[in-house]
Structure formats: structure tokens, C-alpha cells
Design an enzyme around this catalytic site. Sequence first.
Site, PDB file in Angstrom:
ATOM      1  N   ASP A 495       0.881  -1.159   0.000  1.00 40.91           N
ATOM      2  CA  ASP A 495       0.000   0.000   0.000  1.00 40.91           C
ATOM      3  C   ASP A 495       0.926   1.218   0.000  1.00 40.91           C
ATOM      4  OD1 ASP A 495      -2.297   1.555   0.241  1.00 40.91           O
ATOM      5  OD2 ASP A 495      -2.190   1.554   2.421  1.00 40.91           O
ATOM      6  N   LYS A 496       0.446   2.388  -0.418  1.00 40.45           N
ATOM      7  CA  LYS A 496       1.342   3.553  -0.479  1.00 40.45           C
ATOM      8  C   LYS A 496       1.277   4.387   0.808  1.00 40.45           C
ATOM      9  CE  LYS A 496       0.509   7.397  -2.822  1.00 40.45           C
ATOM     10  NZ  LYS A 496       0.827   8.517  -1.895  1.00 40.45           N
ATOM     11  N   THR A 497       0.136   5.039   1.019  1.00 42.18           N
ATOM     12  CA  THR A 497       0.024   5.973   2.142  1.00 42.18           C
ATOM     13  C   THR A 497       0.095   5.227   3.465  1.00 42.18           C
ATOM     14  OG1 THR A 497      -1.403   7.293   0.731  1.00 42.18           O
ATOM     15  CG2 THR A 497      -1.330   7.898   3.047  1.00 42.18           C
ATOM     16  N   PHE A 625     -16.971  10.677   2.892  1.00 42.72           N
ATOM     17  CA  PHE A 625     -16.052  10.249   1.837  1.00 42.72           C
ATOM     18  C   PHE A 625     -16.289   8.774   1.516  1.00 42.72           C
ATOM     19  CE2 PHE A 625     -12.129   8.176   0.496  1.00 42.72           C
ATOM     20  CZ  PHE A 625     -11.839   8.929  -0.640  1.00 42.72           C
ATOM     21  N   ARG A 681       0.211  14.996  -3.471  1.00 44.88           N
ATOM     22  CA  ARG A 681      -1.174  14.509  -3.403  1.00 44.88           C
ATOM     23  C   ARG A 681      -2.061  15.721  -3.654  1.00 44.88           C
ATOM     24  NH1 ARG A 681      -3.925  10.734   0.588  1.00 44.88           N
ATOM     25  NH2 ARG A 681      -6.021  10.625  -0.246  1.00 44.88           N
ATOM     26  N   ASP A 747      -4.520   6.172  -4.271  1.00 45.84           N
ATOM     27  CA  ASP A 747      -4.151   7.532  -4.674  1.00 45.84           C
ATOM     28  C   ASP A 747      -4.137   7.684  -6.203  1.00 45.84           C
ATOM     29  OD1 ASP A 747      -3.369  10.143  -4.428  1.00 45.84           O
ATOM     30  OD2 ASP A 747      -1.684   9.727  -3.097  1.00 45.84           O
ATOM     31  N   ASP A 881      -1.514  -1.059   5.849  1.00 43.88           N
ATOM     32  CA  ASP A 881      -1.790  -0.550   7.195  1.00 43.88           C
ATOM     33  C   ASP A 881      -3.076  -1.127   7.779  1.00 43.88           C
ATOM     34  OD1 ASP A 881      -3.653   0.720   5.689  1.00 43.88           O
ATOM     35  OD2 ASP A 881      -2.894   2.745   5.974  1.00 43.88           O
ATOM     36  N   ALA A 883      -6.159  -0.714   6.930  1.00 43.01           N
ATOM     37  CA  ALA A 883      -7.385   0.071   6.796  1.00 43.01           C
ATOM     38  C   ALA A 883      -8.279  -0.454   5.679  1.00 43.01           C
ATOM     39  CB  ALA A 883      -7.035   1.531   6.551  1.00 43.01           C
ATOM     40  N   ASN A 884      -7.745  -0.490   4.455  1.00 44.24           N
ATOM     41  CA  ASN A 884      -8.543  -0.975   3.325  1.00 44.24           C
ATOM     42  C   ASN A 884      -7.969  -2.262   2.741  1.00 44.24           C
ATOM     43  OD1 ASN A 884     -10.384   1.236   3.215  1.00 44.24           O
ATOM     44  ND2 ASN A 884      -8.714   2.483   2.457  1.00 44.24           N
TER      45      ASN A 884
END
Length: 1224
Positions: A495-497, A625, A681, A747, A881, A883-884
Site C-alpha cells: 500500500d502507499k500511504t 467520503f 497529493r 491515490d 496498514d 485500513a482498506n
Amino acid sequence: MDKEEKKTLNEGQEDEMEIYGYNLSRWKLLIVAFGVICTGGFLLLLLYWMPEWRVKTTCFRAALKDCEVVLLRTTDEFRIWFCAKVRFLSLENHSFSSPKTVTKKVSNGHAAHFHFPEDLPEEDQRDLAQPREIPYFTHHSVRYFWNDSLQNFDVLKGLDEGISCTSIYEQHSSGLAKEKHAYRKLMYGMNEIAVKVPSVLKLLVKEVLNPFYVFQLFSVILWCTDEYYYYALAIVIMSVISIMSSLYTIKKQYIMLHDMVAAHSTVRVSVCRVGGEIEEIFSTDLVPGDIMVIPMNGTVMPCDAVLISGTCIVNESMLTGESVPVTKTNLPNPSVDVKGMEDEMYSPEHHKRHTLFCGTTVIQTRFYTGELVKAVVVRTGFSTSKGQLVRSILYPKPTDFKLYRDAYMFLLCLVVVAGIGFIYTIVHSILNKVSARVIVIESLDIITITVPPALPAAMTAGIVYAQRRLKKIGIFCISPQRINICGQLNLVCFDKTGTLTEDGLDLWGIQRAENAHFQMPEEKVCSESLVKSHFVACMATCHSLTKIEGLLSGDPLDLKMFEAIGWILEEATEEETALHNRIMPTVVRPPKQLLPEPKPAASQSMELFELSANYEIGIVRQFPFSSALQRMSVVARILGDKKMDAYMKGAPEVVASLCKSETVPSDFEKVLEDYTKQGFRVIALAHRKLESKLTWHKIQNINRDAIESNMDFMGLIVMQNKLKQETPAVLEDLRKANIRAVMVTGDNMLTAISVARDCGMILPQDKVIIADGLPPKDGQAAKINWHYADTLTTKCTSSPEIDSEDIPIKLAHDSLEDLQMAPYHFAMNGKSFSVILEHFQDLVPKLVLHGTVFARMAPDQKTQLVEALQNVDYYVGMCGDGANDCGALKKAHGGISLSELEASVASPFTSRTPSIACVPNLIREGRAALITSFCVFKFMALYSIIQYCSVTLLYSILSNLGDFQFLFIDLAIILVVVFTMSLNPAWKELVAQRPPSGLISGALLFSVLSQIIISIGFQCFGFFWVRQQPWYEHWTPHSDACNLSRSFSTNSSHSDNETEHDEHNIKNYENTTVFFISCFQYLIVAIAFSKGKPFRQPCYKNGFFVVSVIILYIFIFFIMLHPVAYIDQVLEIVCVPYQWRVTMLIIILVNALVSVLAEESVDRWGKCCISSVLGCRKKLPKAKYMHLAQELLVDPEWPPKPSTTTEAKALVKENGSCQVITVT
């Protein structure tokens, strides 16, 4: 019959199963009972281990509708069998409702198929005076009821499938009558995720009935019969310790899971009944359709429920790993919407911003004056999101790994070897007229020798040690078997972020747009000139921030944005809400120092002046969101204004598409590309003044699509997301080790490509080919447009053109390793990925072979990508992380969550430190554990064969090894060596070479076979040569081959008198020779197999192993060269001449030299020799991705040329469409 009655459960789902009906047969039961008695209970054990046999031997096939037992088989690659007893749910004693209050459905249609009394017309109900029973069975904590319309069993659904949003409001928002509630409770059962902690006795029985322990019990009984009491006792003690430690671990895991679930299992909740009555019940009594009142001070959700009024702030860290509170709003009511989408179906996943999930914590609620915050219960018990998570832990899918498949093959080979020995022993004993009792014992004994009872314990030792080492470096593991699989990883998705880059974003600046033209970038947003602008108003209102205990909390991006403008957020009290005409009680305002100081006009009263001086914005409605929509919006009203404002922020491409084209600057794409190429971003903002006819009430029920259209483009917010310090170095290590790195992010694509270049995932000289997939439109087929992204060094142009000569040239003689580093990468976004998956199935393997950047990917698309990579035989790691990434983390061979929150239970591995440095560490430890497993396997194979050879040679002279000889070999040598040779730590760095994935590989088999031949050769040499010695004679207690001193003779003769009756003929020269040679052989192969570099530290760095081996060598050398009477007596060794002792030493030294040289030769030249023996023809690679890479080397049409298009021409068939790919 078979064809008719073979039905499928959960069709198309992950837990799809075939189902067959059976009825008990009395005569079959009698035959089985007789068989159980005849086999001494062994048949019962066999049927306990094999559910398929158990059902088929005791039952006959029957129609599913009338069956008593169901047999289930999974449709995945494992094809596992289960059986379940069919029970009946009686409705006869329950008067649920009078005909007038009956509704037609239990769960809006799903249960209607079951023809429950609740579903029937009034006239039919009068005929239900007779007892009514519904067949059902339970499997993996889920009830399956008989469904007449399907003529199959089916899960009783809640309100989570096939329900429209309109019907939730129209049919399910008034609450349930008590009669209907009682009926549903009977059908759905208690609302609880029951994790029962089994009693110690139950666990003990289950553990003891494991085939391994049953085999040990059989061995112990056999050894006791053969008077091997000490050895049998030692094995019993070891087994008891093993069982106790296993029971403790299993019990501890059950208690942990039980405590995690039980924390909120029973709480008191308020529910609304028909007529508005509020009733307080236990959460365990909740059923789908109940209206739950969410308390003001929050609660832990006991079920899945959809909000129909009010707003909640929820901590979903238990499910998502995201500790940031999430705002949940009520489900849009299409029936009162201006542009109502009445046919929109409710889905917990699609409408997750309106759904409260079980196990998540509601921190606080926001409500309107006089209104309650209410939610409709949609799922209960194990059907909830948390229930499904717990089920995945309770009933995990088996691990499919070549090593474990090969392990069974290895055991099968040992069984075959044991069978040969079994037949040889019987034949030889009969020829030598041995008694029947001895024949039975010795022939069975050869089986216990060949299949070592300590094998499973030895195999897990390496994994246990690796798990401990991982724990020391902060990596926790809930699935130890996966450690070995991690040793095979050759591709890792990141994952990136928050994974490759820092979690936090810094505001770099803003670039406003006015009159469809971009202004100059501005660094400072907090200024008097901008304070009353719509741009700043959007930044102040368009977020999901909330105050929890006085502190601002929410998404880090929203926090940074709000902090940049310096505004103040206030959550108003009920009294203050009246000022804003009952709008949502959240108000934002700038600090007074930022506001200009207006002077009151002469005609203006003081009160009006004070009101106008207070510049405040109230947030009326929030559309949270959505990662699927890639945007969020709010409806707000400036204090004193008659009209409301709509503000939107989100992905620039999405926001621009929803704005009036005349408000979007012409150079929008170029400016955006400039920012994204530098790794920024970018978020776009938009605004729209709403019509005055849209009242507060209409706004509360309007669909977001009606608001998010015809917006005015306002500009861009530019955020900086810095790379983590360790990211480039870690990715460089992976690259050197030939482990591919892939970025999967939500992203922007160009931002992701820029970050991929910055961190070294894409090298400066590499080309990036963007695959832009377009779905079918206006009768045109789906297509992919290919264009090449500019490198950072190239000057940015609006339409980059790359000369065809720049396309990387591929040489046919390139090696596969070079191909993996081929200088081109594919990049695509989530939409393109979906188009390619649906319309270009044959291109998917080619694209994932070089796909490096996957941007704007939704959570389910991340899982699909992991599957696509696994389909071409990659061993895939996933680092995110949490999250998703939950789905992808579970799906990958090695999922590593960088979040320590409860959601990490879905991930096999969790890192305490949120750094990707854990990835190479995990792979190194995985490789070390895998090599350890191979070493232990090879050693245990040699141990079995060496001991098998010793016993077979001794059986030929009607002798055997003694009780204490067995004890010394198995405990002092084998056990010590196995558990210390597994302690080698992992090698300090990753290397390009990968360990083999299975035991059935040329080099490994060649290594084992060569050592078997050497060991058998030297043992046979010693056995036959001792018989050729001039001093050799058939040993008797009075034999004196070594002329020892008188004192020793006295001792010897004393011991001889004691053991004069040597029934088993243990004491003889052959036994002593074979015992000493075999003892050294165990230690020789242990050293030969203890591989170090490149996957483990050298064995001389393993202190315990070195010390153990040295002590054992010294001890055995000592008792061989300098006999000790007491030890000789215990081990039943006879005295041999000193000259023969020296001869044995020479045999052992030559054996050691040959073994070590053979193993080194296999390591260095094994592969070359095997390939030359098998033939010179080039072998096709086994892995699909390598085979595909070879094909693409000579494909002139790949990679696609710049500015070309690939079209899918669909040929409609009965089963779907067939794609024909054409490149134009």
C-alpha cells in the site's frame, strides 16, 4: 440418483459446498459395530478421521428433503468432507401472531421461500393446526434451513441482501410487533457470537485421537510387549509433555478469542416496537428488523445495523485497523428524494458509511431536537461482519503449500519401505522357525522404527523457533504454518500511504481557480483576504472532523487541512441549534483576529451589527467520503444567508467531471500532471449555491447525486506526502533478491508513479506504459488505450509522444532473471483494472507480469489483484496498514499488517513498528524456517533408514538393538540433534537465490539418496567385516575376545551371570559394531545436512548444536575406545578387541569424509549433473509466470506500441462472451 441429489450450497461464494442427503441404515450399523469389535476399535478411529467413510458405511443415499444426515464437500482444491445431523425446528408450541398481524415476509423475501407460517395467506394458516417442523442443520456456526422453492438447504438471510433502500424506510422503520419478534428469534436464534471454550477433557480426547498420538500409543503397547519398558516410558513422558503444551496453547487461543468476543456479548439495548413504544431488551434477543435506539453516550454495537435517523461517530479499528473515528450518517431515503432511485438495493459493503458494524464502538451520537438516533438491525450473530471475522479464525482454510503435500508423499515412501521390511521380517523369521508371537512383535516393530514417532514434533521445531525470533523483532504471527510459505515469497504488494510514505500529509499550498483560470500557487491559506471566500469555506466545512473530549479528531488529511486555515469547530448544544433552524449541530467559524473589523452603519441597530459580525457556517448535511466515489461533500449554510451552499472535495479527475465545463481551467490536466509527477497529493474543491426551495427537511433526505452536479470548480489543494526514510533501502534489498515490488494504492496514478520512481520501485531508465481501459459504450466494444508516461527528466507536455525506437528491445537469449528486470512497467487505475478483468481475461497474466503501479484501487480490487498474481504462480506477500487492505492481507500467502489494532486478526502477521523493514525480515526468517524444515526432514529420513538398516541387519541373525540402545539413540542423539539443529538463525541479508518449495526436487532427493547409500554401505561393511575377523565367534556370556584385566573380567562375568538368559540375543559382536557405526552416522548426517549460508547462519554459530554434537562425539568416542563396565552393562555392549575399535574409528572417519564431500558435491554440481542425466533438452519452467515470460520474449507485438488501442470484440454465446483481441 447421484446426479439428481447432488446440490450446491453457497453457490459462487468462498465457502461453496456440494451437499448429499443420507439416512441411517440399521444393517450397515450392525456390520460396522461388528467390524469395530473385530478390529479392537481401530475401525471406529478410522471412521472418526474420515467423515465421508463414516456416513457412507452407516447410511444409504436419500432425497435431501427427507434425509437425516447431510454430507458436505468443499468445491475448492482441498475437497474436504464434513457431515452434519439434520434437526427439526418445531413451530407447534408457538403462537406467534394472529392472522391480522401477520406480515408476508420474515426478511423481505428471503425467508418467504421457506413457507413459514408467517408467510402464508390467512386461509392457509387455519390448516396449520397439525405440528409443523422445519428441517435444518448447522455447519461452522451457520444454520441452513430447508427451502421448498429451491429444493435445497439455504442460509436464512437477514436484511443485508435483496432489500431496497426504500423498503427499509417503508417496511422496516416502524419496528417489530412482539409476536413477530418472537417468531424471528426462533428462526434466527440468539444474537451472539458464541465462542465456546472447550473443556480440558474434550480437548484432550480430540488431541489424543490425532493419528500421530494413536500411532505412538500403538508403538508403546508394542514396545511394552517386547519388554522395551524404559524406551516406552520415555516416549510416553515425551508425548504427555507434548500433549500438555499443545492443550495449553489451544486453550489459551480459545480463551483469547472468547474474551475478545465476549467483551460486549450481552448488553441492554432499547428497541422501538410498533406504535412507538420503547422496550429495553438484552442484545442477545435482537433480530433482523428490530429498531435499535443508539444511546447518546455511545455503545459497542452488538449487531450490524443501518442508520435511519441521526448521525454517529464510530471507532471501527476492530474491523478496519483504522483508529481514526468515522462519521456515519443516516441512509438516504429515495422515496422523498427529488431524483429518487427507488430501485437501489441496500448493501452493507456499498452503504458502509450508513452502516454500524458489530464490534465497532459508537463514541457519540448527534441528533436533532426531539429525535432519537435509530438503526434497523440487518444482521445478527455469526452473519455480522465481526461474526464472519471470528468464523474465519475458528474455521481457517487449510494451508496449501508444496512442502506439506510432499511431506505426506515422504511418509508414504517410508510406509512402503516399512512394508518391505515387514514382509522380509516375516519371511526370514518363518524360515528360521521363530515363534509366532515373536514374528508378530518384530514385524510390527519394524514399522514403528521406519515411521519415526517424533517426526511431527521435529518438523514444527524450526517454525516455533522462527516465530520466537520474529516476536523479538516485533512481528507477531497467528498462523505459524505460513512462516514457511513466506520463505517462498517472490512478489510483495505494498500500500502507499502510511506504508511506503509517511502517514501524515503536509499542506504544500493551494492553487485557486477564478473565471476558469488558475491563479498563482499560494502557500498561506490563513489570511484576511481569503477568510470569507468559498475556497476557505469548503476547507472549513468539507470534512468529517469531530470533537471527542474537547480534542479535534478525524482523518489526518482533514485535520491538516482544517489546521491550515486556523478555524474553530464547535459542536453546538440543543439550545444553540435553534439559531440554525435545526441543522446538524456542528458550527465552524474563523478566529476573530482574521475577520476584518466592520463599523456599524448609522441605521443599523447594535443587535443586528453583532449578528453580522459573527461569521459562522453551520453544517447541515454531510455526505461522507467514499473510496468508491473518491469524493465527499457537505451542505452548509452561512449564518444569515437564505440559500444553502454545497461544497465538495475529492480526486481532481472526479471533481472536475462533476463541475460545469466552463468553470474548469483549460490547462487543468497539465497543472494536475505537473503536481502529480512531483509526487504531490492533489485534492480538488468545488462549490455550488443551492436553490432556495431546498429546505432543511428536503436536504436531510436528498440523494447525494442531486447535490454533486453542476458545481463550480474552485481550485486545488496540494499536499506533500514524504517517503518513509527506510523505504528506498528496503525496496533495493528486495530488488537485489529478485523479489518484485508492486504498489497498490487508492491515490492518483501519476502521484503513485512518481512515488514508485522516488523509492526505486521503477528505475530512472525504465519505461512506464499506462493501460487506460474503457468499458463498452454506445455499441462500441471495450478497449485499452496504451500510452507511455514521461520520465521525470523529460519536459512535461500535454500529450507525450514516444518514438517507437525507444521501446525496450528484448533479446531472445536473455535469461529469465534479466526478464524479470525488463525495462518496462505497466500502470493502471482501478477502473481500467476492472475493464481488463471483465473484457480482456487473456491479457490479465501479461499485464500482471510487468504491472508495477495500480492506482485508485478499491479494497475488493486489491484482493482481485492478489488473486490474479497467484493465478500465474507468484507467491504473493501483501504489506498494508490494515485500513482498506484486510481482504488482500488475508488472501495473500503472507499478509503483514502494520496496524496493531484488532483488525490485524485477519492478517497472518502483524508488525509492532509501522515500517516495511519487517518485510525482508519476515522473508529471511521464512527462508531460514523453510531450510530448517528441509534439513529436519532429510535428517529424520536418514534416521529412519539408518535405524531400519541396523534392525534389518540384526534381524538377519535373529538379534536386535537393546532397550537402552534405542533409548540412547532416540533421546540422547536424535531428540537433542533435531531440536538444536533447528536453532540456526536466519542469514543477515536477502539473496537472489530462493530455497526449493518442495521436498520432491532433484537436488534434495539426490542428497538424501546419496546419504542413504553411503550410510547403508558403511553399516553393511562393518556388519559383514566383523564376521571375517580371526577372533570372531558366536558370542556367549563366556566369550573373551579382548583379554581385559582381571578386575574388569570379574565385573564382566558378574554381569554375564545376570544376563545369561538373553532371550532377544542383544549381546553380540554384530550388535556392538552396528550400534557404534550407526551412532556416529546420525551425527555425521546431522552435520552434513546443517546448511548455513545463503539462508541460515553457519552451524558453527549455533552454540547449542555445536556443544551438543561435541559432547555426544566425545562420549561415544570415549565408550568406544575406553570401555566402562557400567555403561557397557546398561547399553548391552560386548567387549571387542582394541584393534577392532580402531578399525571402527577408521570406518567412521571415512564415512564422515565421504558423507560431507557427497553433500558438498550435491550443493555445487547437483543441478548440473541431474540436468545432464535427464537429458540436454531445455526444460520448461514450472511456474506459469516464468513460462509466460519466455513466450513474451519472442512476441513482437509485446509490449504494446505507444498510442495504440486494443479492442475486445465480444462474440455472444450462451455462457457469456468470448474475447478476440485485436491491436490497431
